[in-house]
Write an enzyme that holds these catalytic residues in place. Structure first.
Site, mmCIF file in Angstrom:
data_model
loop_
_atom_site.group_PDB
_atom_site.id
_atom_site.type_symbol
_atom_site.label_atom_id
_atom_site.label_comp_id
_atom_site.label_asym_id
_atom_site.label_seq_id
_atom_site.Cartn_x
_atom_site.Cartn_y
_atom_site.Cartn_z
ATOM 1 N N SER A 240 46.747 40.163 -81.549
ATOM 2 C CA SER A 240 47.860 39.884 -82.446
ATOM 3 C C SER A 240 49.174 40.084 -81.703
ATOM 4 O O SER A 240 49.190 40.430 -80.518
ATOM 5 C CB SER A 240 47.814 40.810 -83.667
ATOM 6 O OG SER A 240 48.064 42.157 -83.270
ATOM 7 N N LYS A 241 50.292 39.903 -82.411
ATOM 8 C CA LYS A 241 51.610 39.991 -81.784
ATOM 9 C C LYS A 241 51.876 41.351 -81.154
ATOM 10 O O LYS A 241 52.627 41.462 -80.191
ATOM 11 C CB LYS A 241 52.687 39.675 -82.816
ATOM 12 C CG LYS A 241 52.720 38.218 -83.218
ATOM 13 C CD LYS A 241 53.823 37.952 -84.232
ATOM 14 C CE LYS A 241 53.833 36.483 -84.643
ATOM 15 N NZ LYS A 241 54.845 36.215 -85.678
ATOM 16 N N ARG A 242 51.262 42.385 -81.704
ATOM 17 C CA ARG A 242 51.551 43.721 -81.150
ATOM 18 C C ARG A 242 50.992 43.885 -79.733
ATOM 19 O O ARG A 242 51.352 44.826 -79.031
ATOM 20 C CB ARG A 242 50.995 44.815 -82.069
ATOM 21 C CG ARG A 242 49.478 44.937 -82.081
ATOM 22 C CD ARG A 242 49.032 46.115 -82.938
ATOM 23 N NE ARG A 242 47.597 46.244 -82.960
ATOM 24 C CZ ARG A 242 46.799 45.564 -83.771
ATOM 25 N NH1 ARG A 242 47.304 44.692 -84.619
ATOM 26 N NH2 ARG A 242 45.486 45.734 -83.738
ATOM 27 N N GLY A 244 51.596 41.811 -77.422
ATOM 28 C CA GLY A 244 52.496 41.101 -76.516
ATOM 29 C C GLY A 244 52.488 39.627 -76.835
ATOM 30 O O GLY A 244 52.435 39.219 -77.987
#
Length: 472
Positions: A240-242, A244
């Site tokens: 996911s976005k967390r 990177g």
């Protein structure tokens, strides 16, 4: 033997993420391996969430990764007449039916089933009897799924898979507003486009038996399916976005080469012995879906960085220079319009000194822009009482080098003479000159750096530094 035809069919509700890019790569490689055809289809029936910027980003990502398609892009929104033709056919043959059940009735049914511990599914209320409804009431169209028997298929990745028809309900193929559903459109598209093999994420496994039953209701052969396990982040959780960068173009923005990302993606769930580095021709020759791992793969950013460093050093310099030009452009530097060295020469000097092209562009901007300030720590460390005199002597010595001989080796030899004259080590000559050339005490060898700056610009920069450091 049937010619292989694969497809990649993203929904343009967001940018192309790495999971989708890997699916596209696997589908593309299998088509190329078999001498077949690769189709790009944009599944844009979700009008509320589909956007033109997302479509543009998908096409840009595919082109950047060099996953060239043979047919398409096709757009589902341009095929509504064909879908409605098939809906009418299924209704006429009794293989689909109109369902007038209200949202309230369906919600009550779902709650009752949950209370009894049953799997929520439509109960077939409108299958054979519409007597309590008038024809002008809103309705959906449902596919009449077989009541009995088994849906079985041999998955290219997961092996033999079976579903009981009794576990599947009569799914909606047309909503009350006339829009069509994914499970319906994808079957019509894949049949019309002659798709023989479908490689996609394993979140679609549960859709497959419904789609197979729909193929059979239409009297056509279903494709061969291969479902690929998801990609996890470095920490073992779903990517996911967390973690990177998630979208393909973010990786470009962060300075990765397409060759590095493609090489990395092919090894996420597929392997050929212990080999880590593959050229695209090698991937095409060796790739088969049967070698795809059944279990999820973990994204390893350090390995991607390692591959990127490898390709920055080993690819032809003109290829790396093309990407470097794009990154310099993002810094506001148009290398076609400003004075500066050949980008291939920049790549030669910085491929060992940067991990990404973004970092390389930042380091190289000093060759295309004027020096506005000098690194304070570098000045404090390297500019001493005799530094200005050394810079003046260096300038006089360098001005004696003919323009035709302005090369790193000649420059280095001349500066060795300056160091000998002042009875100092080369660092006390080279470091003030590095500050003069780049604004920092860090750069390739001073001869290489000055060759990059160029003869006349180098003289101007030394004069500018002499003025600045004299004030100090």
């Amino acid at each position: 033997m049937e010619k292989v035809k694969t497809r990649f069919a993203p929904s343009p509700t967001g940018y192309l993420h790495v999971g989708g890019a890997r699916t596209a790569l696997f589908s593309w490689l299998y088509a190329r391996h078999c001498g077949g055809t690769f189709v790009l289809r944009i599944e844009d029936t979700d009008r509320e969430r589909s956007t033109q910027p997302a479509i543009d980003a998908i096409l840009e990502s595919m082109q950047w990764l060099r996953l060239n398609w043979d047919e398409g892009p096709y757009y589902q929104t341009k095929r509504y007449d064909r879908y409605r033709e098939v809906i009418d056919q299924l209704l006429a043959e009794g293989k689909a039916y109109k369902c007038y059940c209200s949202k309230e009735r369906l919600e009550t049914l779902r709650n009752e089933q949950k209370e009894k511990g049953l799997k929520p599914r439509y109960d077939g209320h409108c299958r054979d009897d519409h007597s309590e409804h008038s024809p002008d009431e809103p309705y959906v169209v449902r596919f009449r799924n077989p009541d009995t028997g088994v849906v079985a298929f041999d998955d290219m990745v997961k092996g033999h898979i079976e579903f009981q028809n009794s576990e599947l309900d009569d799914f909606i193929i047309q909503r009350s507003d006339g829009s069509l559903t994914y499970n319906f459109c994808v079957v019509v598209d894949d049949y019309d486009m002659g798709i023989t093999h479908v490689i996609r994420g394993d979140d679609h496994v549960n859709n497959t038996p419904r789609q197979i039953n729909l193929y059979r209701a239409l009297g056509v052969k279903e494709p061969v399916f291969g479902h690929v396990a998801m990609i996890l982040g470095d920490d073992g959780n779903k990517l996911s976005k967390r973690h990177g960068a998630v979208s393909v173009m973010q990786y470009r923005e962060e300075g990765y080469l397409p060759e590095a990302l493609v090489n990395y993606l092919v090894r996420l769930g597929w392997s050929h012995g212990d080999q880590e580095i593959f050229s695209v021709p090698e991937m095409i020759e060796l790739f088969t879906p049967e070698q795809i791992n059944k279990s999820a793969s973990s994204f390893n950013t350090k390995k991607l960085q390692w591959l990127n460093a490898h390709y920055m050093k080993t690819l032809p310099r003109e290829e790396v220079a093309t990407e470097l030009k794009w990154h310099l452009g993002r810094l506001g530097i148009d290398t076609d319009k400003v004075e500066g060295p050949a980008l291939e020469l920049v790549v030669k000097n910085y491929c060992e000194r940067a991990h990404t092209l973004k970092e390389m562009a930042e380091k190289a901007r000093c060759y295309f822009e004027d020096i506005k300030e000098y690194d304070a720590a570098g000045v404090k460390k390297w500019i001493k009482e005799n530094s200005v005199e050394i810079l003046k002597d260096s300038l006089e010595t360098l001005q004696a080098i003919p323009a035709a001989e302005w090369q790193a080796a000649t420059i280095d030899k001349a500066l060795e003479g300056v160091a000998a004259k002042h009875e100092v080590g080369m660092a006390k000559v080279g470091q003030p000159l590095r500050l003069a050339m780049t604004g920092t005490p860090s750069s390739p060898g001073i001869g290489d750096t000055m060759e990059l700056v160029g003869r006349e610009r180098a003289f101007k920069r030394i004069e500018q530094a002499i003025a600045a450091f004299s004030q100090k």
